[in-house]
Design an enzyme around this catalytic site. Structure first.
Site, PDB file in Angstrom:
ATOM      1  N   ASN A 163      76.951  49.671  35.541  1.00 11.69           N
ATOM      2  CA  ASN A 163      75.604  49.482  36.081  1.00 11.69           C
ATOM      3  C   ASN A 163      75.310  47.971  36.176  1.00 11.69           C
ATOM      4  OD1 ASN A 163      72.784  49.019  36.118  1.00 11.69           O
ATOM      5  ND2 ASN A 163      72.413  51.136  35.531  1.00 11.69           N
ATOM      6  N   HIS A 207      71.276  44.559  35.754  1.00 17.00           N
ATOM      7  CA  HIS A 207      70.779  43.372  35.061  1.00 17.00           C
ATOM      8  C   HIS A 207      71.321  42.056  35.604  1.00 17.00           C
ATOM      9  CE1 HIS A 207      68.271  45.850  32.772  1.00 17.00           C
ATOM     10  NE2 HIS A 207      69.267  46.513  32.213  1.00 17.00           N
ATOM     11  N   HIS A 211      70.141  51.246  39.830  1.00 14.62           N
ATOM     12  CA  HIS A 211      68.869  51.977  39.777  1.00 14.62           C
ATOM     13  C   HIS A 211      67.890  51.253  40.696  1.00 14.62           C
ATOM     14  CE1 HIS A 211      65.447  53.648  36.976  1.00 14.62           C
ATOM     15  NE2 HIS A 211      65.291  53.985  38.245  1.00 14.62           N
ATOM     16  N   ARG A 225      64.540  50.954  41.512  1.00 14.64           N
ATOM     17  CA  ARG A 225      63.271  51.362  40.899  1.00 14.64           C
ATOM     18  C   ARG A 225      62.142  51.300  41.922  1.00 14.64           C
ATOM     19  NH1 ARG A 225      62.727  51.392  35.308  1.00 14.64           N
ATOM     20  NH2 ARG A 225      60.513  51.246  35.749  1.00 14.64           N
ATOM     21  N   ARG A 266      61.988  46.137  40.420  1.00 11.33           N
ATOM     22  CA  ARG A 266      62.064  45.131  39.358  1.00 11.33           C
ATOM     23  C   ARG A 266      63.377  44.339  39.392  1.00 11.33           C
ATOM     24  NH1 ARG A 266      61.482  47.947  33.652  1.00 11.33           N
ATOM     25  NH2 ARG A 266      59.481  48.480  34.542  1.00 11.33           N
ATOM     26  N   THR A 306      60.236  64.498  25.228  1.00  7.17           N
ATOM     27  CA  THR A 306      59.948  63.702  24.030  1.00  7.17           C
ATOM     28  C   THR A 306      61.010  62.631  23.795  1.00  7.17           C
ATOM     29  OG1 THR A 306      60.988  65.488  22.823  1.00  7.17           O
ATOM     30  CG2 THR A 306      58.584  65.395  22.770  1.00  7.17           C
ATOM     31  N   GLU A 321      73.739  63.993  33.380  1.00  9.24           N
ATOM     32  CA  GLU A 321      74.107  62.817  32.592  1.00  9.24           C
ATOM     33  C   GLU A 321      73.332  62.936  31.286  1.00  9.24           C
ATOM     34  OE1 GLU A 321      74.670  59.020  34.385  1.00  9.24           O
ATOM     35  OE2 GLU A 321      73.827  57.980  32.639  1.00  9.24           O
ATOM     36  N   HIS A 361      73.380  55.431  28.507  1.00 10.61           N
ATOM     37  CA  HIS A 361      72.198  54.742  27.983  1.00 10.61           C
ATOM     38  C   HIS A 361      72.456  54.215  26.568  1.00 10.61           C
ATOM     39  CE1 HIS A 361      68.075  53.510  28.730  1.00 10.61           C
ATOM     40  NE2 HIS A 361      68.028  53.419  27.411  1.00 10.61           N
TER      41      HIS A 361
HETATM   42  N1  PXP Z   1      72.480  55.944  32.767  1.00 12.38           N
HETATM   43  C1  PXP Z   1      71.195  56.041  33.196  1.00 12.38           C
HETATM   44  C2  PXP Z   1      70.770  57.310  33.821  1.00 12.38           C
HETATM   45  C3  PXP Z   1      70.319  54.957  33.066  1.00 12.38           C
HETATM   46  O1  PXP Z   1      69.056  55.079  33.507  1.00 12.38           O
HETATM   47  C4  PXP Z   1      70.777  53.756  32.494  1.00 12.38           C
HETATM   48  C5  PXP Z   1      69.869  52.592  32.382  1.00 12.38           C
HETATM   49  O2  PXP Z   1      69.569  52.104  33.647  1.00 12.38           O
HETATM   50  C6  PXP Z   1      72.118  53.681  32.087  1.00 12.38           C
HETATM   51  C7  PXP Z   1      72.939  54.806  32.199  1.00 12.38           C
HETATM   52  C8  PXP Z   1      72.707  52.444  31.495  1.00 12.38           C
HETATM   53  O3  PXP Z   1      72.082  52.133  30.304  1.00 12.38           O
HETATM   54  P1  PXP Z   1      72.442  50.786  29.536  1.00 12.38           P
HETATM   55  O4  PXP Z   1      71.992  49.653  30.402  1.00 12.38           O
HETATM   56  O5  PXP Z   1      71.687  50.897  28.259  1.00 12.38           O
HETATM   57  O6  PXP Z   1      73.941  50.775  29.361  1.00 12.38           O
END
Ligand code: PXP
Length: 239
Positions: free
Chosen positions: A7, A10, A43, A45, A49, A101, A151, A189
């Site tokens: 991903n 960032h 992502h 958004r 962002r 939650t 996921e 995540h």
């Molecule tokens: N999977 C999903 C569905 C996410 O929303 C995110 C965060 O954007 C990630 C994976 C990656 O998470 P992390 O940046 O904490 O590795």
């Protein structure tokens, strides 16, 4: 083999901090692929962002592995995905009321809306997964709305302090349940170089999407190297 989806959101976060054109997430995706990424995840958004539409358009043209677009379940985003044509899409919650939650998408409560969105994208040949907590009722609902996969949210495991066995077992049981229902199982995540191995060893999980930890490491050692280190861990996990 377990696939590594990198991903690159960032990278765009750093770019947006200055409002200029560097660093470029498209270039980062190219380097991630050279480091062994099996897919690129972004992502888009609603608040734009980090990742912009321009990024997804360019990634669509340049990604050689596969492109996974994470997005909210809204008519705007579904329309954009139909236009941008990623290989995969993953519906994630962006608004508080869409959360369970634990933080995954509440498929049970938003069943009709999710079903319609899944149908539209899968009708266009896009494989759809739903980002859900390791809960059987959410996984069952994901199958009922016709998703290709889930996921599983690994945040609770990653945030657990001390012994993480129970949280890891929750993810493993959810993965096994989803697999038995015929769903493709992904995870993600909060995963990093220290906590990824137990999750990568869960046999039903075929893909992990990892962002922040890889980009944080890339700042120090470069994108290609950071991805290669994570990929080596995944290879090691599966022997
Ligand atoms: N999977 C999903 C569905 C996410 O929303 C995110 C965060 O954007 C990630 C994976 C990656 O998470 P992390 O940046 O904490 O590795």
């Amino acid at each position: 083999m377990i696939r590594l989806g990198v991903n690159v959101d960032h990278v765009a976060t750093v770019r947006q901090a200055r409002g200029i054109d560097a660093p470029d997430p498209v270039e980062a995706a190219f380097l991630a692929e050279r480091g062994g990424a099996d897919g690129i995840t972004v992502h888009l958004r609603e608040d734009r962002r980090h990742i912009q539409e321009r990024d997804v358009e360019l990634l669509r043209q340049r990604v050689k592995t596969k492109l996974n677009l994470e997005m909210a379940v809204t008519p705007e985003m579904v329309g954009l995905a139909e236009k941008l044509r990623p290989d995969d899409a993953c519906f994630v919650p962006e608004r508080r009321e869409e959360l369970t939650t634990e933080g995954g998408l509440d498929v049970l409560t938003h069943r009709a809306k999710v079903q319609e969105a899944v149908k539209r994208l899968q009708g266009r040949g896009i494989r759809v997964s739903l980002f859900v907590d390791p809960q059987e009722n959410q996984i069952e609902a994901s199958r009922e709305v016709g998703a290709h996969g889930v996921e599983i949210h690994t945040g609770r495991y990653c945030n657990a302090v001390g012994d993480q066995t129970k949280e890891c077992q929750e993810v493993a049981s959810a993965a096994s349940f989803a697999h038995r229902l015929g769903l493709e199982v992904h995870g993600g995540h909060g995963l990093n170089y220290r906590n990824v191995l137990p999750i990568a060893r869960i046999p039903e999980i075929v893909e992990l999407n990892i962002g922040h930890s890889i980009i944080a490491r890339a700042v120090m050692v470069g994108m290609e190297q950071a991805v290669r280190e994570m990929k080596d861990l995944l290879v090691r996990a599966r022997g």
